[in-house]
Design a protein around this motif. Structure first.
Motif, mmCIF file in Angstrom:
data_model
loop_
_atom_site.group_PDB
_atom_site.id
_atom_site.type_symbol
_atom_site.label_atom_id
_atom_site.label_comp_id
_atom_site.label_asym_id
_atom_site.label_seq_id
_atom_site.Cartn_x
_atom_site.Cartn_y
_atom_site.Cartn_z
ATOM 1 N N LEU A 1 4.541 1.844 0.052
ATOM 2 C CA LEU A 1 6.471 1.515 0.734
ATOM 3 C C LEU A 1 7.028 -0.195 0.251
ATOM 4 O O LEU A 1 6.264 -1.084 0.846
ATOM 5 C CB LEU A 1 5.564 1.557 2.009
ATOM 6 C CG LEU A 1 5.474 2.816 3.020
ATOM 7 C CD1 LEU A 1 5.970 3.504 2.698
ATOM 8 C CD2 LEU A 1 3.456 2.787 2.857
ATOM 9 N N SER B 1 8.867 2.926 7.769
ATOM 10 C CA SER B 1 7.945 2.973 8.626
ATOM 11 C C SER B 1 7.322 5.102 8.675
ATOM 12 O O SER B 1 6.117 5.274 9.215
ATOM 13 C CB SER B 1 7.749 2.188 10.190
ATOM 14 O OG SER B 1 9.342 3.285 10.055
ATOM 15 N N GLY C 1 7.122 6.875 6.311
ATOM 16 C CA GLY C 1 5.917 7.383 5.300
ATOM 17 C C GLY C 1 7.082 8.537 4.226
ATOM 18 O O GLY C 1 7.910 8.924 4.918
ATOM 19 N N VAL D 1 -2.790 4.293 -0.193
ATOM 20 C CA VAL D 1 -1.994 3.865 0.398
ATOM 21 C C VAL D 1 -0.923 2.224 0.505
ATOM 22 O O VAL D 1 -2.398 1.701 0.924
ATOM 23 C CB VAL D 1 -1.510 3.962 2.186
ATOM 24 C CG1 VAL D 1 0.167 4.017 3.099
ATOM 25 C CG2 VAL D 1 -0.817 5.730 1.973
ATOM 26 N N ALA E 1 1.627 -1.034 1.081
ATOM 27 C CA ALA E 1 2.289 -1.427 1.280
ATOM 28 C C ALA E 1 3.466 -2.841 0.719
ATOM 29 O O ALA E 1 1.986 -3.860 1.039
ATOM 30 C CB ALA E 1 3.034 -1.911 3.171
ATOM 31 N N TRP F 1 1.195 6.137 8.707
ATOM 32 C CA TRP F 1 0.556 5.579 7.501
ATOM 33 C C TRP F 1 -0.446 5.899 7.063
ATOM 34 O O TRP F 1 -1.089 6.463 6.040
ATOM 35 C CB TRP F 1 0.728 3.916 7.278
ATOM 36 C CG TRP F 1 1.946 3.809 6.926
ATOM 37 C CD1 TRP F 1 3.170 4.109 6.700
ATOM 38 C CD2 TRP F 1 2.393 2.790 6.447
ATOM 39 N NE1 TRP F 1 4.018 3.663 6.252
ATOM 40 C CE2 TRP F 1 3.168 2.188 6.517
ATOM 41 C CE3 TRP F 1 1.724 0.982 6.564
ATOM 42 C CZ2 TRP F 1 4.520 0.346 6.526
ATOM 43 C CZ3 TRP F 1 2.077 0.339 6.327
ATOM 44 C CH2 TRP F 1 3.478 -0.230 6.215
ATOM 45 N N THR G 1 -2.647 9.589 5.319
ATOM 46 C CA THR G 1 -3.626 9.336 3.744
ATOM 47 C C THR G 1 -5.313 10.359 4.615
ATOM 48 O O THR G 1 -5.470 10.359 6.049
ATOM 49 C CB THR G 1 -4.305 8.063 4.482
ATOM 50 O OG1 THR G 1 -3.190 6.748 4.563
ATOM 51 C CG2 THR G 1 -5.125 7.118 3.652
ATOM 52 N N ILE H 1 -5.617 1.873 2.784
ATOM 53 C CA ILE H 1 -4.802 1.502 3.116
ATOM 54 C C ILE H 1 -4.905 0.304 3.157
ATOM 55 O O ILE H 1 -5.623 -0.833 3.515
ATOM 56 C CB ILE H 1 -4.133 1.859 4.604
ATOM 57 C CG1 ILE H 1 -4.173 3.845 4.985
ATOM 58 C CG2 ILE H 1 -2.659 1.701 4.467
ATOM 59 C CD1 ILE H 1 -3.835 3.804 6.214
ATOM 60 N N TYR I 1 -1.823 -3.071 2.839
ATOM 61 C CA TYR I 1 -0.853 -3.909 3.805
ATOM 62 C C TYR I 1 -0.681 -5.156 4.441
ATOM 63 O O TYR I 1 -1.665 -5.880 4.455
ATOM 64 C CB TYR I 1 -0.686 -2.503 4.717
ATOM 65 C CG TYR I 1 -0.695 -2.815 5.905
ATOM 66 C CD1 TYR I 1 -0.502 -3.628 6.865
ATOM 67 C CD2 TYR I 1 -2.031 -2.216 6.158
ATOM 68 C CE1 TYR I 1 -1.613 -3.797 8.269
ATOM 69 C CE2 TYR I 1 -3.208 -2.929 7.360
ATOM 70 C CZ TYR I 1 -2.500 -2.768 8.354
ATOM 71 O OH TYR I 1 -3.207 -3.484 9.592
#
Length: 384
Positions: A118, A171, A173, A183, A185, A196, A200, A206, A208
């Motif tokens: 992202l 936001s 995805g 994932v 960001a 998000w 996944t 993730i 971010y």
């Protein structure tokens, strides 16, 4: 020729600084350094870069000022390179090398993984992801700005990077291409978008930036209904362009007030990242800047309304606080009290759990509940 020499020198200087400070994740993710060597930062920098002269953003063009342009591409490990300025504000950048390396290390990316990114920006981070995922992997990168998206797609194609760049609201995805193993960001959000997590795989990861101050790495639960993990590092990040400003902290989150707190102690502890991060959790409406002045910490507090408080030590070791918005300092004392009640946790003691209905920042264990609740003590009223 001068630019090529200067770029080579800048890249070597950056590599040396990262190595001397132990910032390359060579033990767990040696691929990060290899990828940055194969796909150098300058290959993804646009022809116009920007720097702050103390009053405004000033452009540097590769054709007319190649040496300055090259220096902006390779600043220090902790410095970003601004690639876009909109209405007088920096809106996109090549992130600082130290943070890029740290976040990629936190991602635990493996060959043949599928990845959703992202915030494409210049496309450099997407290129590094594609280098690691390899021909058996998949990288989809979302960018909200069509101009940035188109330029990044061209650069990625020119360097043989297999990345699908899509223009749209990050936001949301790109669920139709998921689920993803990873994932990541490149811009900060105050609340992790639930799409998000939905995009996944169970046990997927993730990474971010949260709240423009640090980045978290969360692992999705087996049932896909939550994600939990820990703070990984501190840095300033550009915010999501669609994220509203943080709301003032509710009065119910303030500490109970047990134990004496002196302003001098507070100011001294503000010089540590540990308290600063705790205050970001408990009092997100206060922007805090701390600097050293004549060997002593000096702090400035601001909120959304423009109220400002400045605090510094006087010659007799007392803290002098400016008159404007003194209630901000009172809020800060409340946050400091809360941090002390929790045993002065370090920034690495903080974690986060996200469900479809709540986002909870906790300290030391998810079982402790939200950090903004004073810690439970045996024999307290709740035990009666």
């Amino acid at each position: 020729m001068i630019t090529n020499q200067r770029l080579a020198s800048g890249a070597a200087r950056m590599d040396s600084a990262m190595r001397e400070r132990g910032l390359w994740p060579d033990a767990d993710s040696p691929w990060v350094r290899d990828a940055m060597t194969a796909l150098p930062r300058h290959a993804f920098a646009p022809d116009t870069l920007w720097s702050w002269n103390g009053h405004e953003w000033v452009s540097a063009d590769r054709a007319t000022d190649p040496e300055r342009w090259a220096d902006l591409v390779y600043p220090g490990p902790d410095d970003s390179t601004v690639i876009q300025v909109t209405d007088g504000l920096a809106t996109s950048s090549l992130s600082c090398v130290a943070v890029v390396a740290d976040m990629l290390d936190s991602l635990i990316l493996e060959p043949e993984h599928s990845v959703l990114e992202l915030g494409t920006g210049a496309g450099w981070n997407a290129a590094l992801l594609a280098h690691r995922a390899g021909p058996g992997g998949q990288v989809v990168s979302m960018e909200t700005d069509p101009v940035l998206a188109e330029a990044a797609a061209r650069r990625l194609k020119a360097h043989g990077c297999d990345v699908e760049v899509r223009c749209g609201d990050g936001s949301l995805g790109a669920p139709e291409r998921g689920p993803y193993d990873r994932v990541i960001a490149t811009y900060a959000v105050d609340t992790l978008p639930w799409p998000w997590i939905q995009a996944t795989r169970p046990a997927g990861r993730i990474v971010y930036p949260w709240g423009r101050m640090g980045h978290f790495a969360l692992t999705v639960a087996d049932d896909g209904q939550s994600a939990t993990g820990w703070l990984q590092g501190l840095a300033l990040f550009m915010p999501d362009r669609h994220t509203p400003q943080a709301s003032p902290v509710p009065a119910t989150l303030r500490a109970s007030g047990h134990g004496a707190v002196t302003d001098a102690e507070l100011l001294a502890d503000l010089a540590t990242g540990h308290l600063l991060f705790a205050l970001r959790v408990s009092h997100p409406h206060i922007l805090i800047t701390v600097e050293q002045h004549n060997g002593q910490p000096r702090a400035e507090l601001r909120d959304q309304t423009g109220r400002t408080v400045r605090a510094e030590l006087t010659t007799n070791a007392q803290v002098q606080i400016s008159d404007s918005g003194k209630d901000l300092w009172a809020d800060l004392r409340s946050g400091y009290q809360l941090w002390r009640e929790h045993g002065r946790p370090e920034q690495w003691d903080f974690g986060m759990t996200v469900t479809p209905h709540a986002q909870t920042v906790w300290v030391r264990s998810p079982d402790n509940g939200p950090y903004t609740s004073p810690p439970h003590r045996p024999g307290s009223e709740s035990d009666q």
